[in-house]
Design a protein around this motif. Structure first.
Motif, PDB file in Angstrom:
ATOM      1  N   ASN A 197       0.806  -1.234   0.000  1.00  0.00           N
ATOM      2  CA  ASN A 197       0.000   0.000   0.000  1.00  0.00           C
ATOM      3  C   ASN A 197       0.834   1.277   0.000  1.00  0.00           C
ATOM      4  OD1 ASN A 197      -2.485  -1.524   2.189  1.00  0.00           O
ATOM      5  ND2 ASN A 197      -2.419  -1.459  -0.037  1.00  0.00           N
ATOM      6  N   TYR A 198       2.174   1.124   0.047  1.00  0.00           N
ATOM      7  CA  TYR A 198       3.002   2.315   0.236  1.00  0.00           C
ATOM      8  C   TYR A 198       4.093   2.492  -0.821  1.00  0.00           C
ATOM      9  CZ  TYR A 198       0.317   2.024   4.441  1.00  0.00           C
ATOM     10  OH  TYR A 198      -0.741   1.943   5.298  1.00  0.00           O
ATOM     11  N   GLY A 199       3.976   1.756  -1.939  1.00  0.00           N
ATOM     12  CA  GLY A 199       4.933   1.964  -3.034  1.00  0.00           C
ATOM     13  C   GLY A 199       6.342   1.519  -2.723  1.00  0.00           C
ATOM     14  N   MET A 200       6.488   0.672  -1.698  1.00  0.00           N
ATOM     15  CA  MET A 200       7.820   0.222  -1.305  1.00  0.00           C
ATOM     16  C   MET A 200       7.903  -1.299  -1.289  1.00  0.00           C
ATOM     17  SD  MET A 200       8.764   2.856   1.733  1.00  0.00           S
ATOM     18  CE  MET A 200       7.468   4.052   1.994  1.00  0.00           C
ATOM     19  N   ALA A 201       7.014  -1.931  -2.063  1.00  0.00           N
ATOM     20  CA  ALA A 201       7.039  -3.386  -2.182  1.00  0.00           C
ATOM     21  C   ALA A 201       6.621  -3.737  -3.599  1.00  0.00           C
ATOM     22  CB  ALA A 201       6.082  -4.025  -1.184  1.00  0.00           C
ATOM     23  N   THR A 202       7.064  -4.901  -4.049  1.00  0.00           N
ATOM     24  CA  THR A 202       6.703  -5.313  -5.401  1.00  0.00           C
ATOM     25  C   THR A 202       6.624  -6.828  -5.483  1.00  0.00           C
ATOM     26  OG1 THR A 202       7.240  -5.021  -7.749  1.00  0.00           O
ATOM     27  CG2 THR A 202       9.080  -5.477  -6.273  1.00  0.00           C
ATOM     28  N   ASP A 203       5.923  -7.282  -6.508  1.00  0.00           N
ATOM     29  CA  ASP A 203       5.944  -8.700  -6.864  1.00  0.00           C
ATOM     30  C   ASP A 203       6.568  -8.771  -8.248  1.00  0.00           C
ATOM     31  OD1 ASP A 203       4.590  -9.398  -4.539  1.00  0.00           O
ATOM     32  OD2 ASP A 203       2.644  -9.093  -5.494  1.00  0.00           O
ATOM     33  N   ILE A 204       7.615  -9.563  -8.359  1.00  0.00           N
ATOM     34  CA  ILE A 204       8.340  -9.668  -9.626  1.00  0.00           C
ATOM     35  C   ILE A 204       8.192 -11.089 -10.162  1.00  0.00           C
ATOM     36  CG2 ILE A 204      10.660  -9.617 -10.633  1.00  0.00           C
ATOM     37  CD1 ILE A 204      11.227  -7.180  -9.083  1.00  0.00           C
ATOM     38  N   GLY A 205       7.957 -11.187 -11.458  1.00  0.00           N
ATOM     39  CA  GLY A 205       7.721 -12.505 -12.039  1.00  0.00           C
ATOM     40  C   GLY A 205       8.446 -12.719 -13.349  1.00  0.00           C
ATOM     41  N   PHE A 206       8.180 -13.895 -13.925  1.00  0.00           N
ATOM     42  CA  PHE A 206       8.962 -14.381 -15.056  1.00  0.00           C
ATOM     43  C   PHE A 206       8.167 -14.450 -16.360  1.00  0.00           C
ATOM     44  CE2 PHE A 206      11.164 -15.918 -11.300  1.00  0.00           C
ATOM     45  CZ  PHE A 206      12.505 -15.802 -11.640  1.00  0.00           C
ATOM     46  N   ALA A 207       7.166 -13.601 -16.501  1.00  0.00           N
ATOM     47  CA  ALA A 207       6.368 -13.643 -17.730  1.00  0.00           C
ATOM     48  C   ALA A 207       7.278 -13.593 -18.954  1.00  0.00           C
ATOM     49  CB  ALA A 207       5.393 -12.472 -17.754  1.00  0.00           C
ATOM     50  N   GLY A 208       7.056 -14.525 -19.879  1.00  0.00           N
ATOM     51  CA  GLY A 208       7.821 -14.526 -21.121  1.00  0.00           C
ATOM     52  C   GLY A 208       9.142 -15.276 -21.056  1.00  0.00           C
ATOM     53  N   ARG A 239      13.826 -23.028  -8.272  1.00  0.00           N
ATOM     54  CA  ARG A 239      15.200 -22.600  -8.495  1.00  0.00           C
ATOM     55  C   ARG A 239      15.232 -21.179  -9.100  1.00  0.00           C
ATOM     56  NH1 ARG A 239      18.894 -26.200  -7.879  1.00  0.00           N
ATOM     57  NH2 ARG A 239      17.443 -27.921  -8.221  1.00  0.00           N
ATOM     58  N   PHE A 240      14.259 -20.897  -9.954  1.00  0.00           N
ATOM     59  CA  PHE A 240      14.173 -19.554 -10.526  1.00  0.00           C
ATOM     60  C   PHE A 240      13.754 -18.536  -9.460  1.00  0.00           C
ATOM     61  CE2 PHE A 240      14.301 -22.110 -14.290  1.00  0.00           C
ATOM     62  CZ  PHE A 240      14.923 -21.302 -15.240  1.00  0.00           C
ATOM     63  N   TRP A 241      12.799 -18.932  -8.610  1.00  0.00           N
ATOM     64  CA  TRP A 241      12.393 -18.019  -7.526  1.00  0.00           C
ATOM     65  C   TRP A 241      13.561 -17.757  -6.591  1.00  0.00           C
ATOM     66  CZ3 TRP A 241       8.518 -15.437  -8.882  1.00  0.00           C
ATOM     67  CH2 TRP A 241       7.392 -16.002  -9.493  1.00  0.00           C
ATOM     68  N   ASP A 242      14.326 -18.799  -6.302  1.00  0.00           N
ATOM     69  CA  ASP A 242      15.483 -18.619  -5.415  1.00  0.00           C
ATOM     70  C   ASP A 242      16.498 -17.660  -6.034  1.00  0.00           C
ATOM     71  OD1 ASP A 242      14.344 -20.338  -3.627  1.00  0.00           O
ATOM     72  OD2 ASP A 242      15.579 -22.075  -4.151  1.00  0.00           O
ATOM     73  N   ALA A 243      16.692 -17.784  -7.353  1.00  0.00           N
ATOM     74  CA  ALA A 243      17.635 -16.888  -8.037  1.00  0.00           C
ATOM     75  C   ALA A 243      17.149 -15.442  -7.934  1.00  0.00           C
ATOM     76  CB  ALA A 243      17.788 -17.299  -9.503  1.00  0.00           C
ATOM     77  N   LEU A 244      15.840 -15.265  -8.056  1.00  0.00           N
ATOM     78  CA  LEU A 244      15.267 -13.910  -7.952  1.00  0.00           C
ATOM     79  C   LEU A 244      15.481 -13.346  -6.550  1.00  0.00           C
ATOM     80  CD1 LEU A 244      13.526 -11.551  -9.007  1.00  0.00           C
ATOM     81  CD2 LEU A 244      11.509 -12.868  -8.329  1.00  0.00           C
ATOM     82  N   ARG A 245      15.253 -14.184  -5.530  1.00  0.00           N
ATOM     83  CA  ARG A 245      15.454 -13.747  -4.151  1.00  0.00           C
ATOM     84  C   ARG A 245      16.905 -13.364  -3.899  1.00  0.00           C
ATOM     85  NH1 ARG A 245      11.778 -14.854  -0.017  1.00  0.00           N
ATOM     86  NH2 ARG A 245       9.794 -14.185  -0.865  1.00  0.00           N
ATOM     87  N   THR A 246      17.801 -14.192  -4.411  1.00  0.00           N
ATOM     88  CA  THR A 246      19.231 -13.943  -4.198  1.00  0.00           C
ATOM     89  C   THR A 246      19.631 -12.609  -4.820  1.00  0.00           C
ATOM     90  OG1 THR A 246      19.681 -16.308  -4.151  1.00  0.00           O
ATOM     91  CG2 THR A 246      21.552 -14.862  -4.608  1.00  0.00           C
TER      92      THR A 246
END
Ligand SMILES: [Zn+2]
Length: 385
Positions: A197-208, A239-246
């Protein structure tokens, strides 16, 4: 970037790390044998799985017969001092010959360490599209810089163009309220209670993400949440999510993760010790004209009278003009305020007001909602501590 280099040898008696085997297999699926090859026709392999076995062994041998240990016209076999029979080594003549022969569309493939899912590197244009999209979304300036850094760093390290998921930027309190109503439930956070709600968080994904199915077919329509890859193998998707977190939490980006199970999520603060509800109470008080706190039974508010705090319900109730404040609470708060007012020597104390009515309670519910609206408008000034 060129083709990712294998980390060790693949072949008979070699290290055969799963990611190296998968990459060599994928390359051999995308190389066509020369015309009139004695080893057969078509590609050297028809599927891949990261496991070195008989078909991979035969494919490496056949490729070397055709392209490594052969004269230019392929009419005679010749020695090659920079190659090892039955083996592909990082950067050796067999590897170089594979890179020279692989189909152009597959000239730059990657695989995550320990994984077996080979994917095609995202182009600079695909990366740019994700950056432009992120720039158009609502974030604080500081956090937007981190979102961009995460997207760029994922491409630099892994050749992947990640992007912000739908509703992955700042959500208004109303958007959060609507999300809370969804069935089946997707969140427990009410208006103002989500880190989104405060513009300081995001969800990032692998579309495409253009990964290769086991038969070598490219997935051209992967979703943000890796639905296709998850269906094929949940552990490979992780494994892809872990790479994103790292990458997201690396020094180059500087974001923090949220709950572990919330895999696409990154935010601007470490919330290990942060209560979003307590912080909303602080934000309400800083943004409006009433005093607030949060307790286990919901929010409490001084109703604007400056005295004791009264229970007013959940964020969703307040947002929906259904705060649990009662006319009796208002009567009590008014009386306390009047009693606390310093007596004026020149004027007599005013007569006590009549008890508050149902209409007063309705008006107070609107006043409480108004305080939430002020907090929503003041989103850029929310703080985690
Ligand atoms: Zn999130």
């Amino acid at each position: 970037m060129p083709m990712q280099l294998i980390s060790g040898a693949v072949g008979e008696g070699a290290t055969n790390a799963i990611h190296d085997v998968a990459l060599v297999q994928a390359i051999l699926m995308k190389i066509t044998r020369p015309p009139r090859a004695v080893t057969g026709i078509g590609a050297y392999l028809s599927s891949y799985n990261g496991v070195y076995g008989a078909s991979t062994k035969n494919a490496i041998n056949a490729f070397q017969t055709d392209y490594v240990f052969a004269s230019a016209n392929r009419l005679q076999s010749v020695p090659n001092p920079n190659a090892t029979a039955g083996e592909v080594r990082p950067g050796d003549a067999t590897w170089a010959a594979m890179l020279a022969q692989v189909a152009t569309d597959f000239a730059s493939m990657h695989v995550l360490t320990g994984g077996k899912t080979v994917y095609v590197e995202a182009t600079a244009a695909q990366l740019q599209t994700k950056i432009v999209q992120a720039n158009a979304l609502t974030f604080t300036t500081v956090f937007r810089t981190k979102v961009r850094a995460c997207i760029n760093e994922m491409h630099a390290r892994h050749g992947i163009a990640v992007g912000v998921c739908d509703q992955g930027d700042r959500r208004t309190f109303q958007a959060q309220y609507l999300l809370l109503q969804k069935v089946p439930s997707v969140t427990h956070a009410g208006p103002g209670e989500s880190n989104h709600n405060y513009g300081m968080a995001t969800d990032i994904g692998f579309a495409g993400l253009r990964w290769l199915h086991a038969d070598g077919a490219v997935d051209n329509n992967e979703k943000s949440w890796l639905h296709h890859l998850t269906a094929a193998s949940a552990s490979e998707a992780n494994r892809f999510w872990d790479a994103l977190r790292t990458v997201g939490t690396s020094a180059a980006v500087g974001a923090f993760r949220g709950p572990l199970s919330d895999r696409p999520h990154l935010q601007n603060w470490n919330d290990a010790t942060v209560s979003m509800r307590s912080r909303l109470a602080v934000h309400l008080q800083a943004s409006g004209s009433m005093r607030w706190s949060h307790a286990s039974d919901g929010y409490r508010c001084d109703l604007g009278f400056g005295g004791a705090l009264y229970p007013v319900g959940t964020a969703a109730q307040i947002w929906n003009l259904a705060a649990t404040v009662t006319a009796a609470n208002i009567t009590q708060a008014r009386a306390a305020a009047a009693a606390a007012a310093p007596p004026s020597p020149s004027a007599p104390r005013p007569p006590a007001r009549p008890p508050a009515t149902a209409a007063d309670a309705t008006a107070m519910r609107q006043a409480l909602r108004d305080q939430f609206d002020l907090s929503d408008a003041n989103w850029q000034n929310w703080t985690a501590n």
